[in-house]
Design a protein around this motif. Sequence first.
Motif, PDB file in Angstrom:
ATOM      1  N   ALA A  96       0.840  -1.190   0.000  1.00 26.62           N
ATOM      2  CA  ALA A  96       0.000   0.000   0.000  1.00 26.62           C
ATOM      3  C   ALA A  96       0.886   1.255   0.000  1.00 26.62           C
ATOM      4  CB  ALA A  96      -0.919  -0.001   1.217  1.00 26.62           C
ATOM      5  N   VAL A  97       0.296   2.372  -0.365  1.00 27.39           N
ATOM      6  CA  VAL A  97       1.012   3.646  -0.375  1.00 27.39           C
ATOM      7  C   VAL A  97       0.672   4.404   0.902  1.00 27.39           C
ATOM      8  CG1 VAL A  97       1.283   5.843  -1.567  1.00 27.39           C
ATOM      9  CG2 VAL A  97       1.014   3.733  -2.875  1.00 27.39           C
ATOM     10  N   PHE A  98       1.656   5.070   1.500  1.00 28.33           N
ATOM     11  CA  PHE A  98       1.375   5.853   2.698  1.00 28.33           C
ATOM     12  C   PHE A  98       1.855   7.290   2.523  1.00 28.33           C
ATOM     13  CE2 PHE A  98       5.791   4.833   3.672  1.00 28.33           C
ATOM     14  CZ  PHE A  98       6.254   5.971   4.330  1.00 28.33           C
ATOM     15  N   PHE A  99       1.146   8.188   3.214  1.00 26.89           N
ATOM     16  CA  PHE A  99       1.560   9.579   3.329  1.00 26.89           C
ATOM     17  C   PHE A  99       1.593   9.921   4.814  1.00 26.89           C
ATOM     18  CE2 PHE A  99      -0.585   9.549  -0.840  1.00 26.89           C
ATOM     19  CZ  PHE A  99       0.457  10.012  -1.627  1.00 26.89           C
ATOM     20  N   ALA A 100       2.688  10.497   5.267  1.00 19.92           N
ATOM     21  CA  ALA A 100       2.783  11.017   6.627  1.00 19.92           C
ATOM     22  C   ALA A 100       2.454  12.503   6.578  1.00 19.92           C
ATOM     23  CB  ALA A 100       4.189  10.808   7.185  1.00 19.92           C
ATOM     24  N   VAL A 101       1.471  12.920   7.370  1.00 17.13           N
ATOM     25  CA  VAL A 101       1.021  14.314   7.368  1.00 17.13           C
ATOM     26  C   VAL A 101       1.000  14.827   8.802  1.00 17.13           C
ATOM     27  CG1 VAL A 101      -0.382  13.938   5.311  1.00 17.13           C
ATOM     28  CG2 VAL A 101      -1.433  13.745   7.557  1.00 17.13           C
ATOM     29  N   GLU A 102       0.903  16.130   8.947  1.00 18.51           N
ATOM     30  CA  GLU A 102       0.858  16.707  10.291  1.00 18.51           C
ATOM     31  C   GLU A 102      -0.325  16.138  11.065  1.00 18.51           C
ATOM     32  OE1 GLU A 102      -0.548  20.792  10.810  1.00 18.51           O
ATOM     33  OE2 GLU A 102      -0.812  20.903   8.628  1.00 18.51           O
ATOM     34  N   ALA A 103      -0.121  15.904  12.350  1.00 22.80           N
ATOM     35  CA  ALA A 103      -1.186  15.372  13.201  1.00 22.80           C
ATOM     36  C   ALA A 103      -2.256  16.443  13.407  1.00 22.80           C
ATOM     37  CB  ALA A 103      -0.615  14.921  14.538  1.00 22.80           C
ATOM     38  N   LEU A 104      -3.501  16.053  13.192  1.00 21.00           N
ATOM     39  CA  LEU A 104      -4.612  16.998  13.281  1.00 21.00           C
ATOM     40  C   LEU A 104      -5.602  16.550  14.342  1.00 21.00           C
ATOM     41  CD1 LEU A 104      -5.330  17.607   9.494  1.00 21.00           C
ATOM     42  CD2 LEU A 104      -4.070  19.092  11.058  1.00 21.00           C
ATOM     43  N   GLU A 105      -5.900  17.443  15.276  1.00 24.27           N
ATOM     44  CA  GLU A 105      -6.942  17.187  16.252  1.00 24.27           C
ATOM     45  C   GLU A 105      -8.252  17.776  15.725  1.00 24.27           C
ATOM     46  OE1 GLU A 105      -6.238  15.155  18.533  1.00 24.27           O
ATOM     47  OE2 GLU A 105      -4.066  15.206  18.241  1.00 24.27           O
ATOM     48  N   GLY A 106      -9.277  17.761  16.542  1.00 25.42           N
ATOM     49  CA  GLY A 106     -10.554  18.334  16.122  1.00 25.42           C
ATOM     50  C   GLY A 106     -11.493  17.295  15.558  1.00 25.42           C
ATOM     51  N   THR A 107     -12.342  17.723  14.628  1.00 24.36           N
ATOM     52  CA  THR A 107     -13.342  16.840  14.035  1.00 24.36           C
ATOM     53  C   THR A 107     -13.380  17.074  12.539  1.00 24.36           C
ATOM     54  OG1 THR A 107     -15.669  16.139  14.202  1.00 24.36           O
ATOM     55  CG2 THR A 107     -15.237  18.493  14.262  1.00 24.36           C
ATOM     56  N   ASP A 108     -13.878  16.094  11.788  1.00 23.62           N
ATOM     57  CA  ASP A 108     -14.020  16.344  10.361  1.00 23.62           C
ATOM     58  C   ASP A 108     -15.467  16.708  10.045  1.00 23.62           C
ATOM     59  OD1 ASP A 108     -15.528  13.938   9.786  1.00 23.62           O
ATOM     60  OD2 ASP A 108     -13.663  12.820   9.773  1.00 23.62           O
ATOM     61  N   LEU A 109     -15.694  17.188   8.851  1.00 25.20           N
ATOM     62  CA  LEU A 109     -17.007  17.693   8.482  1.00 25.20           C
ATOM     63  C   LEU A 109     -18.057  16.587   8.489  1.00 25.20           C
ATOM     64  CD1 LEU A 109     -18.300  20.350   7.754  1.00 25.20           C
ATOM     65  CD2 LEU A 109     -17.730  19.948   5.361  1.00 25.20           C
ATOM     66  N   ALA A 110     -17.662  15.355   8.166  1.00 23.26           N
ATOM     67  CA  ALA A 110     -18.612  14.239   8.204  1.00 23.26           C
ATOM     68  C   ALA A 110     -19.105  14.001   9.625  1.00 23.26           C
ATOM     69  CB  ALA A 110     -17.956  12.978   7.643  1.00 23.26           C
ATOM     70  N   GLN A 111     -18.206  14.062  10.598  1.00 26.23           N
ATOM     71  CA  GLN A 111     -18.610  13.896  11.992  1.00 26.23           C
ATOM     72  C   GLN A 111     -19.495  15.046  12.445  1.00 26.23           C
ATOM     73  OE1 GLN A 111     -14.562  13.683  13.387  1.00 26.23           O
ATOM     74  NE2 GLN A 111     -14.639  11.466  13.694  1.00 26.23           N
ATOM     75  N   LEU A 112     -19.202  16.240  11.960  1.00 29.30           N
ATOM     76  CA  LEU A 112     -20.030  17.393  12.308  1.00 29.30           C
ATOM     77  C   LEU A 112     -21.440  17.222  11.756  1.00 29.30           C
ATOM     78  CD1 LEU A 112     -19.905  20.202  13.681  1.00 29.30           C
ATOM     79  CD2 LEU A 112     -19.455  21.156  11.427  1.00 29.30           C
ATOM     80  N   HIS A 113     -21.562  16.714  10.518  1.00 30.85           N
ATOM     81  CA  HIS A 113     -22.887  16.463   9.941  1.00 30.85           C
ATOM     82  C   HIS A 113     -23.680  15.495  10.807  1.00 30.85           C
ATOM     83  CE1 HIS A 113     -22.083  18.766   6.468  1.00 30.85           C
ATOM     84  NE2 HIS A 113     -21.386  17.880   5.794  1.00 30.85           N
ATOM     85  N   ALA A 114     -23.016  14.467  11.330  1.00 32.48           N
ATOM     86  CA  ALA A 114     -23.706  13.446  12.116  1.00 32.48           C
ATOM     87  C   ALA A 114     -24.126  13.960  13.486  1.00 32.48           C
ATOM     88  CB  ALA A 114     -22.802  12.222  12.277  1.00 32.48           C
ATOM     89  N   ALA A 115     -23.365  14.909  14.024  1.00 35.01           N
ATOM     90  CA  ALA A 115     -23.606  15.358  15.393  1.00 35.01           C
ATOM     91  C   ALA A 115     -24.514  16.575  15.493  1.00 35.01           C
ATOM     92  CB  ALA A 115     -22.265  15.685  16.070  1.00 35.01           C
ATOM     93  N   GLU A 116     -24.597  17.384  14.449  1.00 33.16           N
ATOM     94  CA  GLU A 116     -25.326  18.640  14.533  1.00 33.16           C
ATOM     95  C   GLU A 116     -26.333  18.774  13.397  1.00 33.16           C
ATOM     96  OE1 GLU A 116     -23.269  22.200  15.319  1.00 33.16           O
ATOM     97  OE2 GLU A 116     -21.647  21.258  16.458  1.00 33.16           O
ATOM     98  N   PRO A 117     -27.328  19.632  13.590  1.00 32.32           N
ATOM     99  CA  PRO A 117     -28.278  19.917  12.518  1.00 32.32           C
ATOM    100  C   PRO A 117     -27.610  20.732  11.427  1.00 32.32           C
ATOM    101  CG  PRO A 117     -28.651  21.392  14.360  1.00 32.32           C
ATOM    102  CD  PRO A 117     -27.622  20.392  14.825  1.00 32.32           C
TER     103      PRO A 117
END
Length: 383
Positions: A96-117
């Motif tokens: 498989a191919v991997f990319f190492a990226v900066e560590a990100l905290e918080g939430t993504d927009l998909a999770q926000l859609h599920a949690a909020e109106p």
Amino acid sequence: MASADVAGAEGDDARLGQVLGDRYRLTRRLEAREGLTRYRAERTAAGDGGDVDVEIIDVDARADVARALEDARTVARVGHDGVAQILHGGRAPDGAVFFAVEALEGTDLAQLHAAEPPLPWDRAQNILLQIAAALDAQRRHGIAHGALGASSVRLTARDGRRDVVKLRDFGVARLRGGEDDDVRALATLAYRMVTGRRPEGAPPAAPSSLRPSGTLPADLDAVVLRGLDANPARAWPDLASFSDALARCRLTRRQSVRVEALAAAERTNRAASGAFEAATRRRHRVLSVASVAAAVLLAIGGLHFLLSSPGHVQITTVPADATLTFNGLPVPARSPVTLDAAAGRYVLVVARAGFRAETRAVDVEASKTTEVSVELVADSVAP
């Protein structure tokens, strides 16, 4: 496998503990979805920085891995603040191919859609314009995201601001044959953010028909539906024109008050808000004006004072393009700007890249204007 299933499945993950690129040891699985698994990883070299996120993409032998890695290097060189920094890329032991990226905290927009109106327009607009700016920066260097979706948009907090956008998954499209129409992808995100639904049909229903009357800008329907149009003759010609049109979609002052009231009602009592929305969507039928008025009062609750005698806050900043957050809510306009607020104490945060963020307490009196002037100081450690 859905992201929610990740924690329970970690014990069966053979990749945990592996070292990729001789420098990143996988320690925890963060997310798993079709074709992509994301891990938190520690760096094996002492003094080489903190943890990183590692995206592992499953690909077949036909994938243009060399091109994907070159794209990743280009993205890293651009260095736009709205794009997750790509640190390294290569092949995992299983191919498989991997990319190492900066560590990100918080939430993504998909999770926000599920949690909020559905999001109030001012908040949605702030997120969309940040996404557009990040996409445009990459396109100017010949890179299209190609896999833009709600899971690709990470929302973090920084310098007193919420909803600071970081785009990720730039390597997915090249490796998995994704689309490169960023305009339609962004329009799809816009539609879902303001309606809570994915666009369906050709054409889909106007966003305003799925929200309470008056809670979206009058011109937003035409802007978003044009962005979703698959016919090049009718669609927006480019990302910049679509972004400019989104920026011009503004609520009136009274709409802004009403939208925030409805958003608060949805968070605390979705059932009551749903009843109000259902009543609003039946406006073309014969219905009781009194029942609608009662629903509005339920939604707005104790905000009647704000509607009757608000105070005003006039904000001027240097630099003029600094971003503003007023009591935790992003302000889409830039200096000079005037806001309405009920009497009380509020927190204003002014921030801009390359400058030290400044926080001010602002006391507002009913029917009076409070002037606030903030001049940011350059950050001497900024690059």
